[in-house]
Design a protein around this motif. Sequence first.
Motif, PDB file in Angstrom:
ATOM      1  N   ARG A  47       0.830  -1.206   0.000  1.00  0.00           N
ATOM      2  CA  ARG A  47       0.000   0.000   0.000  1.00  0.00           C
ATOM      3  C   ARG A  47       0.868   1.261   0.000  1.00  0.00           C
ATOM      4  O   ARG A  47       1.984   1.262   0.505  1.00  0.00           O
ATOM      5  N   GLU A  48       0.323   2.315  -0.587  1.00  0.00           N
ATOM      6  CA  GLU A  48       0.901   3.660  -0.567  1.00  0.00           C
ATOM      7  C   GLU A  48       2.301   3.723  -1.173  1.00  0.00           C
ATOM      8  O   GLU A  48       3.177   4.461  -0.713  1.00  0.00           O
ATOM      9  N   LEU A  49       2.513   2.977  -2.246  1.00  0.00           N
ATOM     10  CA  LEU A  49       3.805   3.014  -2.923  1.00  0.00           C
ATOM     11  C   LEU A  49       3.838   4.135  -3.961  1.00  0.00           C
ATOM     12  O   LEU A  49       2.849   4.372  -4.661  1.00  0.00           O
ATOM     13  N   THR A  50       4.974   4.790  -4.059  1.00  0.00           N
ATOM     14  CA  THR A  50       5.239   5.697  -5.169  1.00  0.00           C
ATOM     15  C   THR A  50       6.206   4.980  -6.099  1.00  0.00           C
ATOM     16  O   THR A  50       7.290   4.560  -5.676  1.00  0.00           O
ATOM     17  N   ILE A  51       5.808   4.818  -7.349  1.00  0.00           N
ATOM     18  CA  ILE A  51       6.598   4.037  -8.301  1.00  0.00           C
ATOM     19  C   ILE A  51       6.943   4.901  -9.505  1.00  0.00           C
ATOM     20  O   ILE A  51       6.082   5.578 -10.074  1.00  0.00           O
ATOM     21  N   ALA A  52       8.216   4.865  -9.896  1.00  0.00           N
ATOM     22  CA  ALA A  52       8.672   5.515 -11.127  1.00  0.00           C
ATOM     23  C   ALA A  52       9.299   4.434 -12.005  1.00  0.00           C
ATOM     24  O   ALA A  52      10.090   3.611 -11.517  1.00  0.00           O
ATOM     25  N   THR A  53       8.949   4.414 -13.279  1.00  0.00           N
ATOM     26  CA  THR A  53       9.384   3.325 -14.151  1.00  0.00           C
ATOM     27  C   THR A  53       9.469   3.772 -15.596  1.00  0.00           C
ATOM     28  O   THR A  53       8.854   4.767 -15.999  1.00  0.00           O
ATOM     29  N   ASN A  54      10.233   3.041 -16.384  1.00  0.00           N
ATOM     30  CA  ASN A  54      10.217   3.206 -17.839  1.00  0.00           C
ATOM     31  C   ASN A  54       9.498   2.045 -18.509  1.00  0.00           C
ATOM     32  O   ASN A  54       9.473   1.943 -19.732  1.00  0.00           O
ATOM     33  N   PRO A  60      -4.072  -1.218  -8.516  1.00  0.00           N
ATOM     34  CA  PRO A  60      -4.281   0.189  -8.146  1.00  0.00           C
ATOM     35  C   PRO A  60      -4.265   0.413  -6.629  1.00  0.00           C
ATOM     36  O   PRO A  60      -3.931   1.505  -6.169  1.00  0.00           O
ATOM     37  N   LYS A  61      -4.605  -0.629  -5.866  1.00  0.00           N
ATOM     38  CA  LYS A  61      -4.617  -0.497  -4.409  1.00  0.00           C
ATOM     39  C   LYS A  61      -3.211  -0.347  -3.830  1.00  0.00           C
ATOM     40  O   LYS A  61      -3.050   0.112  -2.703  1.00  0.00           O
ATOM     41  N   ALA A  62      -2.205  -0.765  -4.590  1.00  0.00           N
ATOM     42  CA  ALA A  62      -0.836  -0.760  -4.067  1.00  0.00           C
ATOM     43  C   ALA A  62      -0.156   0.594  -4.196  1.00  0.00           C
ATOM     44  O   ALA A  62       0.823   0.866  -3.506  1.00  0.00           O
ATOM     45  N   ILE A  63      -0.665   1.446  -5.065  1.00  0.00           N
ATOM     46  CA  ILE A  63       0.085   2.661  -5.397  1.00  0.00           C
ATOM     47  C   ILE A  63      -0.587   3.933  -4.877  1.00  0.00           C
ATOM     48  O   ILE A  63      -1.804   4.047  -4.839  1.00  0.00           O
ATOM     49  N   ARG A  64       0.279   4.839  -4.463  1.00  0.00           N
ATOM     50  CA  ARG A  64      -0.153   6.192  -4.174  1.00  0.00           C
ATOM     51  C   ARG A  64       0.015   7.053  -5.425  1.00  0.00           C
ATOM     52  O   ARG A  64      -0.877   7.786  -5.815  1.00  0.00           O
ATOM     53  N   ASP A  65       1.220   6.963  -6.039  1.00  0.00           N
ATOM     54  CA  ASP A  65       1.509   7.680  -7.281  1.00  0.00           C
ATOM     55  C   ASP A  65       2.314   6.769  -8.200  1.00  0.00           C
ATOM     56  O   ASP A  65       3.154   5.992  -7.743  1.00  0.00           O
ATOM     57  N   LEU A  66       2.061   6.899  -9.492  1.00  0.00           N
ATOM     58  CA  LEU A  66       2.782   6.117 -10.486  1.00  0.00           C
ATOM     59  C   LEU A  66       3.246   7.050 -11.594  1.00  0.00           C
ATOM     60  O   LEU A  66       2.435   7.773 -12.188  1.00  0.00           O
TER      61      LEU A  66
END
Length: 267
Positions: A125-132, A142-148
Amino acid sequence: MSENGTGRGRRLPAGRKADLAAFVAESGQVTVAALSEHFGVSIDTVRRDLDQLDREGVLVRTHGGAVSIEGPRTDRGLDVRLRMQIAEKESIAKLAAGLVADGTVIMLNAGTTTLAVARALRDHRELTIATNNLRIPAEISPKAIRDLYVFGGAVRTITQATTGPVAFTMNAGGSEVDIRCDLALIAVGAVATTGYSTSNLGDAAMMADMMQRAQHTAILADSSKMGRRLFAQVATLERADYLVTDTPPEPELADALAQAGVQVLTP
């Protein structure tokens, strides 16, 4: 050419399939037409043989041909790599997800192993993820992320990912925002005593940039990638904190990792 027209065509099917599998392994990637000509059998026969060898896990069937699982490493498409080392990637993903704490910021690069990690984060929960990795938005819960966030740049269709700077700007023409993360989860193409490497220069530069912006780095690589060296160096061994893999590395590589201070995580 008729299957009965040559000595090769009259070989027992089991022997032919073994020879066919060996030929694909040596070539790395081959078309149905090339196999038909080489073995002197019909295209339909080759297709049936390839389908059976794919079901047996000997090779990977592709549109118009096949690729080797253990042969020379080519820059394989995502659809092919999704069907390779599936169990190994799932076990790596489970271990890697255990390194991620709720509420933290992580970076994930391109690759089928990181796609497995994204799925393994479903209970976070409440993960901020940055990816290519352009597939991650569709794979992660969607429940796992705060921002993507997805990094911009040129799109490599073979990997379904972007290559370019690990950067964001506040607005058009604005200054670059300094971004940092708690953990970078980086899937690489090869791990050797010389370090981590991949087949593409743009991918290597992006992975290295992600690692430089991370407080900690976990390298993800299944056992088929151990003891190999690909074209583009990503980083030396000591640049990572963890190597997450499915089986312990061979002694020489294990010793080099230990000397570099890398913790090896296996199931």
